[in-house]
Each structure stands twice: as structure tokens, then as C-alpha cells.
Design a protein around this motif. Structure first.
Motif, short mmCIF file in Angstrom:
data_model
loop_
_atom_site.label_atom_id
_atom_site.label_comp_id
_atom_site.label_asym_id
_atom_site.label_seq_id
_atom_site.Cartn_x
_atom_site.Cartn_y
_atom_site.Cartn_z
N HIS A 103 8.47 1.92 16.16
CA HIS A 103 9.53 2.80 15.67
C HIS A 103 9.25 4.23 16.10
N THR A 191 13.74 1.89 14.18
CA THR A 191 12.95 0.87 14.87
C THR A 191 13.55 0.59 16.24
N GLN A 192 12.76 -0.11 17.07
CA GLN A 192 13.22 -0.41 18.43
C GLN A 192 14.45 -1.30 18.45
N ASP A 193 14.66 -2.07 17.37
CA ASP A 193 15.85 -2.91 17.32
C ASP A 193 17.05 -2.20 16.69
N GLY A 194 16.93 -0.86 16.49
CA GLY A 194 18.07 -0.07 16.07
C GLY A 194 18.24 0.10 14.58
N ARG A 195 17.33 -0.42 13.75
CA ARG A 195 17.45 -0.24 12.30
C ARG A 195 16.89 1.13 11.90
#
Length: 299
Positions: A103, A191-195
Motif C-alpha cells: 500500500h 492498497t495496490q488493488d485500489g482499496r
């Protein structure tokens, strides 16, 4: 005076005892941060948070808040399941959390979106969040600011009293809501997944939403950490500009004083931080001109 090395060794000893009590390995525990709390990364995706002494109630409430936010679909740090929470060791509390994926810090738009969501939640019905106390632990931090002269600490005690009096006269503002208590970009991660993920829930309480909003205004206009355009985008995204409210200067001054007291507390354990604490104090006393002031972050 307790040095940062002594503080870390004491926190690690508490961590090791807490780990043994719940059957978690402390071998190879990695210190991530030593500030208000000591944060350690443990094996198996667990992060341990070791409080300072006397924070048992805050630690218990933080776990309850995390579980409540999870139940309400708010993306926040999650309490680790299956472990007793919190564990008490020598007057200190240890809580267990799920490690976050890779993140980075969020931005002002992330903070605005998170605060809009949080401020619209009805308070929990199964436990009490309590009322916001913007002065919590400030007197203790002043007492412990051993690198400052007694005359400086006397001024800080007087300033604290003046701020309390001003706070008692705040004008009406937004309706009370669930507030985070320390809402700035360092406590909202992406985070890297966009959260986006909300951190540091220990000051979550019921109070004026303006207290959460003022942190971003301070970031812009006290320390020039973001641009005016960043701040204006924040106000549009949230839907309210706290700077235009009649109580803004009072909450701004309290937030700045909290930042100064934190620097003084850190300096007591790490004297290399004393110049920053002294700088902040001089700014508050009007000795270094008008805002913005060039403050350096402390842990």
C-alpha cells in the motif's frame, strides 16, 4: 528520561509475553514504527500494536470499533480473528491486526471520501464510543517533555488552559457524528488493488465532524504539506469547508498544539527530535512569523 532504545526494548518485552499468552510466535518480530504505540510485524500475517501504559480502555474500544466498521462495510484495518483481544501486560495493552497488502498513503480525496462515509454512520448500539476529547493526554505529554525548559512547559500549561476556555465557547457547527479523531492522509492508505483503508481507530468517538476536517486544513495552511488546490478539491469532495466556520481557528490551534505536544513527547525519548519540538513551540508563541511553518514529521 527514557531513550527510544529503552522504550523499544520495553515494548518488545511486553510483546513477547503477550505472544506467549496467546500462542503466537514473536520470533523475528519486526519493528515497523515506534511512536504513540509500538507496531510490530509478526509471522503469519499478523501485526501487533503495543500501547503505552494506561491505555487499556482505548485498546479495547479500538478493537470494538474495528469490528463494528467491518460489520458496516467500512474499509478499515481489521482485527485478527481467533486471538484474545487485547492482552494486558504490566499495564500495557497488546492488540492483534491483519497485515495489510502492499500500500501507499492516500491523498486528500481518499480522506474526504472516507470521512463522508464515516460521518454518515449512526453510532454503534452495542457499545459506547464516548465523546471526543480534543485535549486527551496533553497535560501528561507536557509533564513528560523533559527536553524543554520548565518555563516552556509552564507556557504550554497556560496555553492549554486558554485553549480549553476557547473550546468551551465554540459556535454551532455541523451535527455531531462518528468521528475518527486523527483524520489525516497518514491514516488513510490505498492498497495496490485500489482499496482505501482507515487506520488508527483509537480516538474514534462521537463529536463535531469539523474536528476531522480541520486536520486537512492544517496540512494545507499550517505546514504547507499540500497545495491550496489539493485543499479545495478536498472541500468539494467532502461537501464542506471548515475554514469558513467561525470555530475553525480554535480547532486549528488545538490541532497545532497537539502536534507540538507530540513532538515534545517524542523528544523526551529521542533528544535528536528536540529542535523540532522547540521549533514548533516557537511558532505557536509567535516568534517565527506567520503560517505556513516548515515542520518536520516526527514518529
Amino acid at each position: 528520561m527514557i531513550t527510544s532504545g529503552e522504550a523499544e526494548r520495553a515494548a518488545r518485552a511486553v510483546l513477547e509475553r503477550a505472544c506467549r499468552s496467546v500462542g503466537v510466535s514473536a520470533e523475528g518480530a519486526e519493528l515497523l514504527r515506534l511512536g504513540e504505540n509500538a507496531i510490530y510485524r509478526l509471522p503469519e500475517g499478523i501485526v501487533a500494536r503495543v500501547t503505552r501504559p494506561g491505555q487499556q480502555h482505548a485498546a479495547r474500544r479500538e478493537v470494538l470499533v474495528a469490528r463494528w466498521l467491518e460489520a458496516n462495510g467500512v474499509s478499515a484495518v481489521r482485527a485478527a480473528p481467533g486471538l484474545r483481544q487485547p492482552v494486558e501486560v504490566d499495564g500495557r495493552s497488546v492488540t492483534w491486526w491483519r497485515e495489510l497488502p502492499p500500500h501507499r498513503y492516500g491523498d486528500t480525496l481518499d480522506v474526504a471520501a472516507m470521512l463522508r462515509r464515516l460521518h454518515h454512520l449512526p453510532p454503534p448500539s452495542t457499545f459506547s464510543l464516548g465523546r471526543l476529547d480534543p485535549f486527551v493526554r496533553l497535560a501528561e505529554r507536557i509533564d513528560r517533555a523533559s527536553t524543554l525548559a520548565e518555563a516552556d512547559r509552564a507556557w504550554m500549561r497556560g496555553h492549554l488552559a486558554r485553549l480549553r476556555a476557547r473550546h468551551a465557547e465554540l459556535p454551532a457547527g455541523l451535527p455531531s457524528a462518528v468521528v475518527h479523531g486523527d483524520a489525516w492522509v497518514g491514516n488513510v492508505l490505498r492498497t495496490q488493488d485500489g482499496r482505501t483503508v482507515l487506520l488508527d481507530l483509537e480516538r474514534c468517538s462521537v463529536g463535531p465532524p469539523e474536528w476531522d476536517l480541520v486536520s486537512t486544513a492544517v496540512k494545507a495552511y499550517t505546514v504547507a504539506g499540500i497545495t491550496d488546490a489539493d485543499y479545495q478539491a478536498f472541500t468539494v469532495a467532502y461537501g464542506h469547508d471548515v475554514v469558513r466556520w467561525g470555530g475553525f481557528e480554535t480547532l486549528r490551534d488545538i490541532r497545532e498544539f497537539r502536534m507540538t505536544c507530540m513532538a515534545a513527547q517524542v523528544a523526551a525519548e529521542n533528544p535528536a527530535r528536540h529542535p523540532e519540538a522547540a521549533l514548533r513551540l516557537a511558532c505557536l508563541r509567535g516568534e517565527l512569523g506567520d503560517r505556513p511553518w516548515r515542520w518536520t514529521a516526527v514518529p
